[in-house]
Write an enzyme that holds these catalytic residues in place. Structure first.
Site, mmCIF file in Angstrom:
data_model
loop_
_atom_site.group_PDB
_atom_site.id
_atom_site.type_symbol
_atom_site.label_atom_id
_atom_site.label_comp_id
_atom_site.label_asym_id
_atom_site.label_seq_id
_atom_site.Cartn_x
_atom_site.Cartn_y
_atom_site.Cartn_z
ATOM 1 N N HIS A 282 0.792 -1.226 0.000
ATOM 2 C CA HIS A 282 0.000 0.000 0.000
ATOM 3 C C HIS A 282 0.832 1.289 0.000
ATOM 4 O O HIS A 282 0.546 2.210 -0.777
ATOM 5 C CB HIS A 282 -0.928 0.022 1.219
ATOM 6 C CG HIS A 282 -2.102 -0.883 1.106
ATOM 7 N ND1 HIS A 282 -3.092 -0.714 0.169
ATOM 8 C CD2 HIS A 282 -2.456 -1.981 1.829
ATOM 9 C CE1 HIS A 282 -4.016 -1.652 0.314
ATOM 10 N NE2 HIS A 282 -3.647 -2.440 1.317
ATOM 11 N N SER A 341 2.332 -7.533 -2.445
ATOM 12 C CA SER A 341 2.893 -8.116 -1.225
ATOM 13 C C SER A 341 2.853 -9.636 -1.243
ATOM 14 O O SER A 341 3.107 -10.283 -0.232
ATOM 15 C CB SER A 341 2.140 -7.594 0.006
ATOM 16 O OG SER A 341 0.760 -7.949 -0.059
#
Length: 452
Positions: A282, A341
């Site tokens: 993020h 991720s």
């Protein structure tokens, strides 16, 4: 001191009586002649109706012959309607806008939503799952040391309040090793699989926020970096929030971020978001102006929306901020944090044909919010479908258009100077918004004149 102390007592009593009855806005057009406005004002005087505000506007159709006026009268809708015939006789034309409704914030049918950034404190401890309580199938469920650490991180988040410095954490050697394993797995893959915005920002995070193996970055450092780039900030959270609460944070450019890390026994897997997901996935994108604006649009759309629409927006968030893809020069690139991720899914998501390792190929579809928001998705395996945007700017405009279909009787305007949301539902709200817009346009025009 009484603000009306200088006014005659009779006028104050009339104003108070009319004020209790409500307020109507009257639109009038008069001829350009001496005494035209006085004739109109005499109608209000005869009816003992006080005028709180009057504003003139040039007629766009007949500027040399007519003048337009906006009057705010302290009276009920019935009283305004009663004098309408006299106003029509005293002017070219007249019309009445109904009294201003109550604020939607007072409407019990509208779900509560924050209007200032400090309101996010109200649901700091309103988590749905995770935090210090782990499910029996969680990798760290039987590890007392890990569970104690999770309680420590949850306590930080629950006690945190807006404006405070995010407490710095002394991560253990095991936690740092887990971070380093994940970092090393993903770093080289970004060059070929991540979107250009992620690639551009990541070196800045390495330089300014200790994004490297052997050191686990601190939320406070990353938050300060993001604020300097786009105004986004991180806020510690103990676990998963409801969709409504989480999306509300985005409206104020606040991202609720975990501080805990996944269990060391499975460094390449986590059943819930952890600090690796937040920082590697993020954080880089929240430093990009286009992506920051896109994310905030989803958050603003959620404020005060009906429950079924919050569910749609949460699904839209899932397929964009978490698992979104963008096309760059004809090639598929990832911008969703769930992809950035995850070493395995980051490689999988760009596949367009079967390979030796896996015959399964995901479906890539165009960015259509109306379709995305009703698409079901799995949470425990790779996504079978990804929605691909041509750019963040395109995605933002489509989300804004989609948000207009949400059944709300008000609009929202974010005020970055006060980090608050202005509810626009009444004529007076519109006038204030117009005045603010005029001031911004004036500043821009002044800049253009000085530069050009």
């Amino acid at each position: 001191m009484d603000a009306n102390a200088g006014e005659p007592a009779a006028r104050r009593r009339m104003d108070e009586a009319n004020g209790a009855a409500g307020e109507v806005t009257i639109l009038l057009t008069t001829l350009h002649r001496p005494g035209a406005l006085l004739d109109v004002l005499q109608v209000f005087k005869d009816a003992t109706i006080n005028i709180r505000h009057i504003e003139s506007q040039e007629s766009s159709e007949r500027p040399n012959e007519e003048a337009n006026f906006i009057l705010m009268a302290a009276c009920s809708a019935e009283a305004g309607a009663a004098i309408l015939p006299q106003l029509e006789s005293a002017s070219v034309r007249a019309s009445i806008i109904a009294p201003e409704p109550d604020s939607p914030l007072d409407d019990p049918t509208v779900p509560w939503f924050p209007t200032k950034i400090a309101d996010l404190d109200r649901f700091a401890d309103r988590i749905l799952s995770a935090g210090s309580e782990l499910e029996s199938d969680h990798p760290g469920f039987s590890d007392p040391v890990y569970r104690k650490r999770r309680s420590y991180f949850a306590d930080i988040a629950i006690k945190y309040r807006h404006g405070e410095v995010i407490p710095r954490v002394e991560y253990t050697d095991v936690e740092i090793e887990t971070w380093s394993t994940i970092f090393n797995q993903l770093r080289n893959l970004y060059r070929t699989h991540a979107c250009k915005e992620h690639i551009r920002v990541f070196p800045m995070l390495e330089e300014h926020c200790n994004f490297r193996p052997g050191v686990l970055p601190q939320l406070e450092d990353v938050s300060n970096f993001l604020q300097s780039k786009t105004g986004f900030r991180l806020r510690p959270v103990a676990g998963l929030l409801s969709s409504r609460d989480f999306l509300a944070g985005l409206a104020f450019r606040v991202f609720h971020s975990t501080q805990y890390i996944r269990h060391s026994s499975r460094p390449l897997y986590t059943p819930e978001p952890d600090i690796c997901h937040e920082l590697l996935g993020h954080a880089p994108l929240f430093a990009d102006p286009g992506f920051a604006a896109f994310s905030q649009e989803i958050g603003l759309a959620s404020l005060g929306a009906p429950d079924e629409w919050v569910t749609k927006l949460a699904t839209l968030y899932w397929f964009t901020v978490e698992f979104g893809m963008v096309r760059e020069d004809g090639q598929l690139k990832a911008y969703g944090a769930g992809l950035l991720s995850s070493f395995g899914e980051l490689r999988y998501c760009i596949k367009t044909a079967p390979d030796e390792e896996d015959s399964e190929v995901p479906v890539h579809e165009g960015f259509v919010p109306e379709k995305i928001c009703v698409t079901e998705y799995p949470v425990t395996r790779y996504q079978p479908t990804y929605f691909v945007a041509e750019s963040f700017a395109e995605a933002k405009e489509k989300v804004k258009k989609f948000a207009k279909t949400i059944p709300r009787r008000f609009a929202l305007r974010y005020e970055p100077y006060t980090q608050s949301v202005e509810v626009v539902s009444r004529p007076s709200d519109l006038r204030q918004a117009v005045h603010s817009a005029k001031a911004n346009v004036a500043s821009l025009l002044d800049a253009i004149e000085r530069v050009c």
